[in-house]
Write a protein that holds these residues in place. Structure first.
Motif, short mmCIF file in Angstrom:
data_model
loop_
_atom_site.label_atom_id
_atom_site.label_comp_id
_atom_site.label_asym_id
_atom_site.label_seq_id
_atom_site.Cartn_x
_atom_site.Cartn_y
_atom_site.Cartn_z
N ARG A 75 43.60 37.80 49.39
CA ARG A 75 43.53 38.75 49.12
C ARG A 75 44.42 39.76 48.49
O ARG A 75 43.57 40.66 48.17
N GLU A 76 45.45 39.17 48.16
CA GLU A 76 46.14 39.72 47.02
C GLU A 76 45.97 40.02 45.58
O GLU A 76 46.11 40.47 45.00
N GLU A 77 45.60 38.49 45.30
CA GLU A 77 44.76 37.62 43.99
C GLU A 77 43.85 38.89 43.92
O GLU A 77 43.39 39.54 42.79
N LEU A 78 42.75 39.32 44.94
CA LEU A 78 41.41 39.94 45.05
C LEU A 78 41.91 41.80 44.08
O LEU A 78 41.46 42.06 43.52
N GLN A 79 42.94 41.47 45.08
CA GLN A 79 43.25 43.53 44.99
C GLN A 79 44.07 43.32 43.79
O GLN A 79 43.89 43.81 42.80
N ASP A 80 44.85 42.46 43.18
CA ASP A 80 45.57 42.75 41.41
C ASP A 80 44.59 42.23 40.55
O ASP A 80 44.63 43.26 39.71
N SER A 81 43.10 42.00 41.17
CA SER A 81 41.88 41.59 39.97
C SER A 81 41.64 42.84 40.00
O SER A 81 40.50 43.18 39.05
N GLN A 173 35.00 40.50 36.12
CA GLN A 173 34.43 40.03 37.11
C GLN A 173 33.97 39.00 37.90
O GLN A 173 33.69 38.69 38.42
N ALA A 174 34.30 37.94 36.45
CA ALA A 174 33.33 36.55 37.10
C ALA A 174 34.42 36.21 38.29
O ALA A 174 34.74 35.60 39.45
N GLN A 175 36.04 36.07 37.93
CA GLN A 175 36.88 35.89 38.87
C GLN A 175 37.14 36.54 39.99
O GLN A 175 37.07 35.73 41.13
N LEU A 176 36.33 37.50 39.64
CA LEU A 176 36.93 39.00 40.84
C LEU A 176 35.37 37.85 42.22
O LEU A 176 35.75 37.72 42.97
#
Length: 196
Positions: A75-81, A173-176
């Motif tokens: 979730r933190e990585e997602l928010q950063d992305s 976007q792909a990473q997200l």
């Protein structure tokens, strides 16, 4: 004597009854011992199952803790992305604005150059009545040409930066999407462990 005989007769008649009763009692005692042994085995089996369930529960709790940490990290990585994607979108808008302004300026200069054309150089060359004015005008045209080249270089740089930002946006976007998929997978794993 009759009494003694009666006593012996009674004893001989009662002895098989006592023997049968003793045999029945022994059978009941053996059956009770077998039942106790069976209950002990069952109790040991239940204890082993309880121990196995406790170990499994501890393992499940450990897995749940690890999955919760992974979900939190994702979730933190997602928010950063998402924040990086917003920043890149803002940068893209800024670069697109700069590109449009540069295109407008280059268009104006191209029209002016086309309308004036090279005839100005020829007119100046043929009209050499005032050499100082000719020299200044040539210097002016050189500055204009340099400025146009500078604007074209800046325009090309803006286009390059814009292409890089668009590539970064696609990558993020792909990473997200991958992070969202991983988060959904881990969350589903966590839910399956909770409902065991």
């Amino acid at each position: 004597m009759l009494r003694v005989l009666t006593f012996i007769l009674m004893t001989s008649l009662l002895a098989p009854a006592f023997a049968d009763q003793k045999a029945d009692t022994q059978k009941q005692l053996d059956a009770a011992r077998a039942d106790v042994a069976e209950l002990k085995k069952l109790l040991e089996q239940l204890q082993q199952e309880k121990s196995g369930v406790q170990k499994q529960l501890k393992t499940t709790e450990t897995e749940m803790g690890e999955l919760e940490n992974q979900v939190k990290g994702l979730r933190e990585e997602l928010q950063d992305s998402e924040e990086e994607l917003k920043r890149l979108d803002q940068e893209k808008k800024k670069l697109q604005g700069a590109r449009l302004e540069q295109q407008r300026l280059i268009g104006i200069q191209a029209r002016a150059a086309y309308q004036g054309g090279r005839q100005e150089y020829i007119k100046l060359l043929l009209n050499q009545q005032n050499p100082e004015k000719f020299s200044r005008t040539l210097t002016y045209y050189d500055y204009l040409a340099e400025a146009r080249m500078g604007q074209l270089t800046a325009f090309n740089e803006t286009l390059r930066q814009l292409a890089n930002v668009e590539k970064d946006i696609s990558h993020h976007q792909a990473q997200l999407q991958a992070q969202k998929g991983e988060l959904d997978s881990r969350s589903a794993q966590l839910l399956s462990l909770i409902h065991i």
